[in-house]
Design a protein around this motif. Structure first.
Motif, PDB file in Angstrom:
ATOM      1  N   VAL A 106       3.887   4.182  13.372  1.00 39.86           N
ATOM      2  CA  VAL A 106       3.690   4.634  11.507  1.00 39.86           C
ATOM      3  C   VAL A 106       4.539   2.831  11.221  1.00 39.86           C
ATOM      4  O   VAL A 106       5.326   1.860  10.958  1.00 39.86           O
ATOM      5  N   ASN A 107       3.123   2.165   9.855  1.00 42.91           N
ATOM      6  CA  ASN A 107       3.485   1.715   9.947  1.00 42.91           C
ATOM      7  C   ASN A 107       2.895   1.421   7.799  1.00 42.91           C
ATOM      8  O   ASN A 107       2.592   2.487   7.085  1.00 42.91           O
ATOM      9  N   ASN A 108       3.224   0.233   6.863  1.00 47.37           N
ATOM     10  CA  ASN A 108       3.551   0.257   6.013  1.00 47.37           C
ATOM     11  C   ASN A 108       3.592   0.923   4.738  1.00 47.37           C
ATOM     12  O   ASN A 108       3.021   1.733   4.213  1.00 47.37           O
ATOM     13  N   ARG A 118       3.359   5.819  -5.666  1.00 51.28           N
ATOM     14  CA  ARG A 118       2.335   6.326  -4.348  1.00 51.28           C
ATOM     15  C   ARG A 118       3.142   6.149  -3.171  1.00 51.28           C
ATOM     16  O   ARG A 118       2.805   5.369  -2.581  1.00 51.28           O
ATOM     17  N   LEU A 119       2.710   7.323  -2.562  1.00 51.87           N
ATOM     18  CA  LEU A 119       2.966   6.647  -0.431  1.00 51.87           C
ATOM     19  C   LEU A 119       1.921   6.582   0.092  1.00 51.87           C
ATOM     20  O   LEU A 119       1.163   8.068  -0.352  1.00 51.87           O
ATOM     21  N   SER A 120       1.686   5.882   0.658  1.00 52.43           N
ATOM     22  CA  SER A 120       0.934   5.181   1.919  1.00 52.43           C
ATOM     23  C   SER A 120       0.956   4.774   2.613  1.00 52.43           C
ATOM     24  O   SER A 120       1.988   4.569   2.689  1.00 52.43           O
ATOM     25  N   PHE A 121       0.541   5.047   4.028  1.00 56.15           N
ATOM     26  CA  PHE A 121       0.834   4.768   5.247  1.00 56.15           C
ATOM     27  C   PHE A 121       0.174   4.769   6.011  1.00 56.15           C
ATOM     28  O   PHE A 121      -1.458   5.038   5.675  1.00 56.15           O
ATOM     29  N   ASN A 159      -5.060   6.028  19.561  1.00 54.18           N
ATOM     30  CA  ASN A 159      -5.135   4.060  19.103  1.00 54.18           C
ATOM     31  C   ASN A 159      -6.449   4.140  18.109  1.00 54.18           C
ATOM     32  O   ASN A 159      -6.822   3.191  18.138  1.00 54.18           O
ATOM     33  N   THR A 160      -6.377   5.016  17.319  1.00 55.21           N
ATOM     34  CA  THR A 160      -7.194   4.836  16.379  1.00 55.21           C
ATOM     35  C   THR A 160      -6.472   4.998  14.814  1.00 55.21           C
ATOM     36  O   THR A 160      -5.702   5.500  14.847  1.00 55.21           O
ATOM     37  N   ALA A 161      -6.817   3.897  14.196  1.00 55.73           N
ATOM     38  CA  ALA A 161      -5.555   3.886  12.801  1.00 55.73           C
ATOM     39  C   ALA A 161      -5.853   5.305  11.878  1.00 55.73           C
ATOM     40  O   ALA A 161      -7.459   4.750  11.950  1.00 55.73           O
ATOM     41  N   TYR A 162      -5.160   5.405  11.698  1.00 54.89           N
ATOM     42  CA  TYR A 162      -5.383   6.217  10.064  1.00 54.89           C
ATOM     43  C   TYR A 162      -4.860   6.506   8.579  1.00 54.89           C
ATOM     44  O   TYR A 162      -3.677   5.996   9.114  1.00 54.89           O
ATOM     45  N   VAL A 163      -5.424   5.912   7.758  1.00 56.33           N
ATOM     46  CA  VAL A 163      -4.717   5.678   6.503  1.00 56.33           C
ATOM     47  C   VAL A 163      -4.022   7.194   5.523  1.00 56.33           C
ATOM     48  O   VAL A 163      -4.809   7.922   5.179  1.00 56.33           O
TER      49      VAL A 163
END
Length: 231
Positions: A106-108, A118-121, A159-163
């Protein structure tokens, strides 16, 4: 015990020290330092911190079952400082080892937010496609913030990034339960699952979530936790 630590807090810390000793003696050393460092910073006996302790215990490869005790007493060092000691007779049950290739990244995501933010990551799971459960805990209890009525349960590709939020019409708003409080501590808990295991229950409590996690083999789950302060 210093003026800043109550007797109950000191005894809670002594009990966790005794549990950590039992784990060491049983040959379980993984994450012990994480367990103890958390006790140093989260030493109050509030429901929120009890939940944090239980989650950290779930991340250690062993469960401490107290058979007798705890027995507490006070000792004083050469400088006149008092501290609590604890003795327990315990049985340590070793659990299945986690899969080191199955990792939840988990990043950002920040540690401090202002009320109304607003929470996002960003989220990425390594090693295997996975399902995800995201929990929110505060002093009043807990809730499942993913999946929800707008964001359906889905399989996330490895191995796929999700927002997050996944949907553009969804917002995670950081609000305090008590507007009069100067700040409020919450905890975000994320659990990645190799199998689609639903969280079943009308209420999300500390104990019910811990029991749910404990029933999932350690090799089938990966966890991420982050304490957050809302100002």
């Amino acid at each position: 015990m210093s003026r800043e630590i109550s007797l109950a807090q000191a005894e809670a810390m002594a009990l966790q020290d005794a549990k950590a000793k039992a784990l060491r003696e049983a040959g379980i050393t993984e994450n012990i330092q994480q367990f103890m460092s958390l006790e140093e910073t989260q030493s109050s006996d509030s429901g929120f911190n009890q939940a944090v302790r239980k989650i950290v215990e779930a991340m250690i490869n062993g469960e401490v079952l107290i058979l007798k005790g705890p027995e507490f007493w006070k000792e004083t060092d050469e400088y006149g400082n008092e501290f609590a000691k604890c003795k327990i007779d315990a049985e340590v049950r070793k659990s299945e080892r986690p899969d080191p290739t199955f990792v939840l990244e988990v990043n950002n995501i920040d540690r401090v937010y202002n009320e109304g933010d607003r929470l996002s990551f960003d989220m990425k799971v390594h090693g295997k496609d996975a399902y995800l459960r995201i929990f929110w805990f505060d002093n009043e209890g807990g809730s499942v913030i993913y999946p929800n009525t707008e964001e359906e349960n889905m399989l996330f590709r490895k191995n796929t990034a999700y927002v997050f939020p996944i949907k553009n019409n969804v917002e995670y708003i950081m609000n305090k339960d008590d507007d009069r409080a100067g700040s409020e501590d919450i905890m975000i808990m994320m659990v990645a699952l190799k199998r689609d295991i639903p969280y079943i229950g009308e209420d999300v409590t500390y104990d019910s979530m811990f029991e749910w996690i404990a029933k999932i083999p350690a090799s089938d789950r990966a966890m991420y936790k982050l304490p957050i302060t809302i100002k």
